[in-house]
Design a protein around this motif. Structure first.
Motif, mmCIF file in Angstrom:
data_model
loop_
_atom_site.group_PDB
_atom_site.id
_atom_site.type_symbol
_atom_site.label_atom_id
_atom_site.label_comp_id
_atom_site.label_asym_id
_atom_site.label_seq_id
_atom_site.Cartn_x
_atom_site.Cartn_y
_atom_site.Cartn_z
ATOM 1 N N LEU A 195 -1.899 23.778 -50.146
ATOM 2 C CA LEU A 195 -2.864 24.123 -49.459
ATOM 3 C C LEU A 195 -3.184 24.918 -48.172
ATOM 4 O O LEU A 195 -3.562 25.828 -48.608
ATOM 5 C CB LEU A 195 -3.667 22.997 -49.421
ATOM 6 N N HIS A 196 -2.689 24.922 -47.226
ATOM 7 C CA HIS A 196 -2.265 25.709 -45.974
ATOM 8 C C HIS A 196 -1.837 26.995 -46.377
ATOM 9 O O HIS A 196 -3.168 28.407 -46.021
ATOM 10 C CB HIS A 196 -1.554 24.094 -44.998
ATOM 11 N N THR A 197 -0.983 27.445 -47.262
ATOM 12 C CA THR A 197 -1.308 28.893 -48.172
ATOM 13 C C THR A 197 -2.249 29.626 -48.028
ATOM 14 O O THR A 197 -2.221 30.679 -47.958
ATOM 15 C CB THR A 197 0.146 29.287 -48.319
ATOM 16 N N ALA A 198 -2.609 28.841 -49.118
ATOM 17 C CA ALA A 198 -3.539 29.512 -49.359
ATOM 18 C C ALA A 198 -4.640 29.621 -49.006
ATOM 19 O O ALA A 198 -5.094 30.701 -48.637
ATOM 20 C CB ALA A 198 -4.471 28.387 -50.829
ATOM 21 N N LEU A 199 -5.034 28.549 -47.296
ATOM 22 C CA LEU A 199 -6.381 29.161 -47.505
ATOM 23 C C LEU A 199 -5.992 30.180 -46.438
ATOM 24 O O LEU A 199 -6.589 31.070 -45.510
ATOM 25 C CB LEU A 199 -6.272 28.427 -45.940
ATOM 26 N N LEU A 200 -4.613 30.145 -46.037
ATOM 27 C CA LEU A 200 -4.397 31.829 -44.901
ATOM 28 C C LEU A 200 -3.907 32.971 -45.471
ATOM 29 O O LEU A 200 -4.252 33.856 -44.584
ATOM 30 C CB LEU A 200 -2.813 31.199 -43.835
ATOM 31 N N SER A 201 -4.425 33.109 -46.769
ATOM 32 C CA SER A 201 -4.318 34.244 -48.332
ATOM 33 C C SER A 201 -4.953 34.961 -47.346
ATOM 34 O O SER A 201 -4.743 36.359 -47.889
ATOM 35 C CB SER A 201 -3.923 33.624 -49.007
ATOM 36 N N ARG A 202 -6.169 34.212 -47.170
ATOM 37 C CA ARG A 202 -7.354 35.257 -46.749
ATOM 38 C C ARG A 202 -8.678 34.998 -45.343
ATOM 39 O O ARG A 202 -8.240 33.785 -44.659
ATOM 40 C CB ARG A 202 -8.245 35.578 -47.759
ATOM 41 N N ARG A 203 -8.305 35.999 -44.208
ATOM 42 C CA ARG A 203 -8.910 36.054 -43.612
ATOM 43 C C ARG A 203 -10.458 34.972 -43.375
ATOM 44 O O ARG A 203 -10.817 34.871 -44.673
ATOM 45 C CB ARG A 203 -9.313 36.946 -42.976
ATOM 46 N N ASP A 204 -10.076 34.040 -42.616
ATOM 47 C CA ASP A 204 -11.657 32.896 -42.747
ATOM 48 C C ASP A 204 -12.212 32.521 -44.560
ATOM 49 O O ASP A 204 -12.741 31.500 -44.373
ATOM 50 C CB ASP A 204 -12.872 34.103 -42.697
ATOM 51 N N GLY A 205 -10.201 32.042 -44.370
ATOM 52 C CA GLY A 205 -10.198 31.765 -46.146
ATOM 53 C C GLY A 205 -10.514 30.102 -45.857
ATOM 54 O O GLY A 205 -10.613 29.324 -46.649
ATOM 55 N N ALA A 206 -10.348 29.084 -44.993
ATOM 56 C CA ALA A 206 -10.409 27.706 -44.365
ATOM 57 C C ALA A 206 -11.621 27.902 -44.663
ATOM 58 O O ALA A 206 -12.641 26.413 -44.647
ATOM 59 C CB ALA A 206 -9.920 27.282 -43.600
ATOM 60 N N ARG A 207 -12.432 28.675 -43.710
ATOM 61 C CA ARG A 207 -14.446 28.061 -43.650
ATOM 62 C C ARG A 207 -14.888 28.479 -44.690
ATOM 63 O O ARG A 207 -16.282 27.931 -44.498
ATOM 64 C CB ARG A 207 -14.558 29.642 -42.683
ATOM 65 N N SER A 237 2.205 26.795 -37.811
ATOM 66 C CA SER A 237 3.080 27.107 -38.953
ATOM 67 C C SER A 237 3.621 25.180 -38.546
ATOM 68 O O SER A 237 3.718 24.493 -39.014
ATOM 69 C CB SER A 237 3.262 27.811 -39.899
ATOM 70 N N GLU A 238 4.074 25.433 -37.675
ATOM 71 C CA GLU A 238 5.149 23.983 -36.784
ATOM 72 C C GLU A 238 3.826 23.159 -36.389
ATOM 73 O O GLU A 238 4.123 21.774 -36.943
ATOM 74 C CB GLU A 238 5.782 24.769 -36.126
ATOM 75 N N ARG A 239 2.971 23.380 -36.417
ATOM 76 C CA ARG A 239 2.106 22.234 -35.414
ATOM 77 C C ARG A 239 1.391 21.630 -36.716
ATOM 78 O O ARG A 239 1.218 20.786 -36.688
ATOM 79 C CB ARG A 239 0.444 22.906 -34.818
ATOM 80 N N PHE A 240 1.075 22.207 -37.671
ATOM 81 C CA PHE A 240 0.078 22.235 -38.736
ATOM 82 C C PHE A 240 1.250 21.027 -39.913
ATOM 83 O O PHE A 240 1.107 19.874 -39.691
ATOM 84 C CB PHE A 240 0.022 23.334 -40.013
ATOM 85 N N SER A 241 2.486 21.594 -40.053
ATOM 86 C CA SER A 241 4.039 20.811 -40.311
ATOM 87 C C SER A 241 3.922 19.159 -39.993
ATOM 88 O O SER A 241 3.753 18.044 -40.857
ATOM 89 C CB SER A 241 5.097 21.618 -41.127
ATOM 90 N N THR A 275 -6.596 24.331 -39.613
ATOM 91 C CA THR A 275 -6.604 25.873 -40.066
ATOM 92 C C THR A 275 -7.539 26.506 -40.320
ATOM 93 O O THR A 275 -7.415 28.119 -39.619
ATOM 94 C CB THR A 275 -6.452 25.957 -41.996
ATOM 95 N N ILE A 276 -9.005 25.963 -39.951
ATOM 96 C CA ILE A 276 -10.070 27.177 -39.530
ATOM 97 C C ILE A 276 -9.467 27.185 -37.694
ATOM 98 O O ILE A 276 -9.820 28.304 -37.435
ATOM 99 C CB ILE A 276 -10.707 26.036 -39.037
ATOM 100 N N GLU A 277 -9.333 25.780 -36.994
ATOM 101 C CA GLU A 277 -8.251 26.470 -35.439
ATOM 102 C C GLU A 277 -7.504 27.756 -35.787
ATOM 103 O O GLU A 277 -7.477 28.442 -34.953
ATOM 104 C CB GLU A 277 -7.982 24.909 -35.223
ATOM 105 N N GLU A 278 -6.567 27.518 -36.449
ATOM 106 C CA GLU A 278 -5.249 27.821 -37.069
ATOM 107 C C GLU A 278 -5.684 29.904 -36.816
ATOM 108 O O GLU A 278 -5.629 30.600 -36.374
ATOM 109 C CB GLU A 278 -4.606 27.354 -38.057
ATOM 110 N N GLN A 279 -6.387 29.847 -38.575
ATOM 111 C CA GLN A 279 -7.389 30.949 -38.244
ATOM 112 C C GLN A 279 -8.114 31.696 -37.014
ATOM 113 O O GLN A 279 -7.917 32.645 -36.652
ATOM 114 C CB GLN A 279 -8.349 31.185 -39.351
#
Length: 220
Positions: free
Chosen positions: A83-95, A186-190, A143-147
């Protein structure tokens, strides 16, 4: 060329990459697809409906079957990483995903897969869904914060802002925060995901099979 619904969604995701969520409008999308904005409304009655479709497309493949030889916590960790990877695949994907609540096929496949893992491990269905939403909310928020941090101007980042704040270098907590800020997101996320899943294990019913027991059962 006849404008089809999948073409609109793909074009909208491409525009999202170029302009971000705040720059995504039906008018701009029409220009990008070389059609009148009215043509888009034949496929989507409004922008919210388009965002729902975009969110569902982003989650394609997240709910695919998981390796059966993994323990349930490891299965959830893998699903969370997907899910994390999918959200990061596009700009603002998590939003995009966090602002929609439509039960599209890919969205439902992802959430149902997580709930199924928990239900098969022994969690009651209502708890399985509660924990699923809790984990997904953590992933979306992180992921919102990460992006958002990834879009900060050059030289303006979390570490730079902490340095400018003049934190006491003799304070171990301040030093720990600086170290954390310099860590790969990504390390913080994991790490956060594993901590979150460990918490779910602490709330498991007594008859839920733990990861060590599951490993023993598979080897026997």
């Amino acid at each position: 060329m006849l404008l089809r619904r999948p073409n609109v969604v793909t074009g909208a995701l491409d525009l999202l990459d170029a302009e971000g969520l705040d720059g995504l409008t039906m008018r701009r999308l029409g220009v990008a697809l070389n059609v009148q904005a009215g043509a888009l409304y034949r496929h989507f009655p409004n922008k919210d409906a388009l965002l729902d479709a975009m969110a569902d497309q982003l989650l394609e493949g997240v709910g695919a079957p998981l390796p059966s030889d993994l323990s349930w916590p490891d299965q959830l960790e893998l699903l969370g990483e997907r899910l994390h990877t999918a959200l990061l695949s596009r700009r603002d994907g998590a939003r995009v995903v966090s602002g929609t609540f439509a039960p599209g096929p890919h969205t439902m496949a992802a959430s149902r897969r997580a709930a199924q893992v928990l239900a098969e491990a022994g969690f009651p269905p209502n708890r399985a869904w509660e924990h699923t939403f809790a984990v997904f909310y953590f992933i979306l928020g992180h992921t919102i914060e990460e992006q958002a941090q990834s879009r900060m101007p050059t030289g303006d980042n979390w570490s730079a802002r902490l340095a400018a704040a003049g934190l006491d270098t003799n304070d171990p907590l301040a030093m720990g925060l600086k170290t954390l800020a310099a860590t790969n997101p990504s390390e913080r996320f994991s790490n956060g995901l594993r901590v979150f899943l460990a918490g779910i294990q602490q709330h498991a019913p007594e008859d839920v099979v733990g990861p060590n027991e599951a490993e023993t059962t598979r080897d026997s």
